[in-house]
Design a protein around this motif. Structure first.
Motif, PDB file in Angstrom:
ATOM      1  N   ASN A  86       0.807  -1.215   0.000  1.00  0.00           N
ATOM      2  CA  ASN A  86       0.000   0.000   0.000  1.00  0.00           C
ATOM      3  C   ASN A  86       0.846   1.273   0.000  1.00  0.00           C
ATOM      4  OD1 ASN A  86      -2.438  -1.502   0.191  1.00  0.00           O
ATOM      5  ND2 ASN A  86      -2.144  -1.720   2.402  1.00  0.00           N
TER       6      ASN A  86
ATOM      7  N   ASP B 217       2.500   4.498  -0.960  1.00  0.00           N
ATOM      8  CA  ASP B 217       2.298   5.489  -2.019  1.00  0.00           C
ATOM      9  C   ASP B 217       3.150   6.731  -1.800  1.00  0.00           C
ATOM     10  OD1 ASP B 217       1.058   6.492   0.190  1.00  0.00           O
ATOM     11  OD2 ASP B 217      -0.859   6.945  -0.790  1.00  0.00           O
ATOM     12  N   GLY B 218       4.282   6.557  -1.136  1.00  0.00           N
ATOM     13  CA  GLY B 218       5.172   7.674  -0.870  1.00  0.00           C
ATOM     14  C   GLY B 218       5.228   7.982   0.615  1.00  0.00           C
ATOM     15  N   SER B 219       6.175   8.816   0.989  1.00  0.00           N
ATOM     16  CA  SER B 219       6.336   9.171   2.390  1.00  0.00           C
ATOM     17  C   SER B 219       6.944  10.560   2.468  1.00  0.00           C
ATOM     18  CB  SER B 219       7.235   8.139   3.102  1.00  0.00           C
ATOM     19  OG  SER B 219       7.363   8.435   4.464  1.00  0.00           O
TER      20      SER B 219
ATOM     21  N   ALA C 204       6.511   7.270  -4.483  1.00  0.00           N
ATOM     22  CA  ALA C 204       6.165   5.851  -4.314  1.00  0.00           C
ATOM     23  C   ALA C 204       7.207   4.940  -4.959  1.00  0.00           C
ATOM     24  CB  ALA C 204       4.781   5.588  -4.903  1.00  0.00           C
TER      25      ALA C 204
END
Length: 253
Positions: free
Chosen positions: A36, A38-40, A180
């Motif tokens: 899951n 999707d970037g940070s 991501a």
């Protein structure tokens, strides 16, 4: 967050130091990649510790860079011949960071001189190393520029000027958006303090990006048992195709 900045400011006052040095903090030094993901976003904050009052001129500037694991890339040039686009020339980029972000407290050109950029490889073009190109190619630098353009469009190369907040020439903070499409590895984080374009202090640490859960299992399987991974991929593809066919058959009834 305010409490952390206060502690860093206290360290800057009480710790012994020579000239100006960096006390650094990270909101997290580990990024976990799962199905899951999707970037940070990583918050980088710190303080400047010194043994004397900060000089007023030239003003202190802060540069923060985050570099992902390096890769070898082949960049190809396409040209239209006989009505079709074909690959004509190719240059191998010896070392390019998979991700690279620069955040500064002012314009990069005002923060860092050209000489210091050559020495520390801070700017995006300097972070890319291309040792040589075929003798038939006279403008090999355009291939590195093309790589930068492609990576910038996908947010994998970032130049965020003026995004480092610097309070009272002592406390600094910024956030780095991680997309991501990250690869696993150590993301080297460097902080530079500069005055008049010259680096007066620097600090280096790492952010660890790791796959977890199903992502980790699949990654390990692909490396340790490529045959089984291939069979599993084939089985999933067949199941997905059969499922889609079954759904369409039901909808047509």
């Amino acid at each position: 967050m305010r409490a952390l900045l206060f502690v860093l400011a206290l360290c800057a006052v009480t710790l012994p130091a020579t000239a100006e040095e960096i006390v650094l903090g990270l909101s997290s030094d580990t990024v976990s990649i799962n199905t899951n993901f999707d970037g940070s976003e990583i918050l980088v904050f710190g303080a400047v510790k010194r043994d004397a009052p900060a000089p007023e001129n030239p003003p202190l500037q802060v540069i923060v860079t985050v570099a992902g694991p390096s890769e070898t890339k082949t960049v190809r040039r396409k040209e239209k011949k006989f009505g079709i686009w074909i690959n004509t020339d190719a240059v191998e980029i010896d070392s390019a960071p998979s991700f690279y972000a620069i955040s500064t407290s002012t314009l990069l050109g005002l923060s860092l001189s050209e000489t210091e950029d050559v020495r520390h490889r801070v700017s995006i073009p300097r972070a890319i190393r291309s040792i040589g190109a075929p003798d038939t190619i006279s403008n090999s630098e355009t291939f590195s520029q093309a790589l930068i353009r492609i990576k910038s469009k996908s947010n994998q190369y970032q130049l965020n000027e003026g995004t480092v907040s610097l309070d009272d020439q002592t406390l600094f903070r910024t956030s780095i958006a991680l997309p991501a499409a990250l690869i696993e590895g150590d993301y080297v984080t460097r902080i530079f303090l500069t005055r008049g374009g010259a680096v007066v202090s620097q600090y280096e640490t790492s952010i660890y990006v790791r796959k977890v859960g199903m992502e980790r299992w699949l990654y390990t399987l692909s490396r340790e048992n490529a045959f089984l991974y291939g069979l599993l991929s084939l089985a999933i593809a067949i199941a997905a195709g059969w499922g889609a066919s079954a759904v369409f058959s039901l909808l047509r009834r």
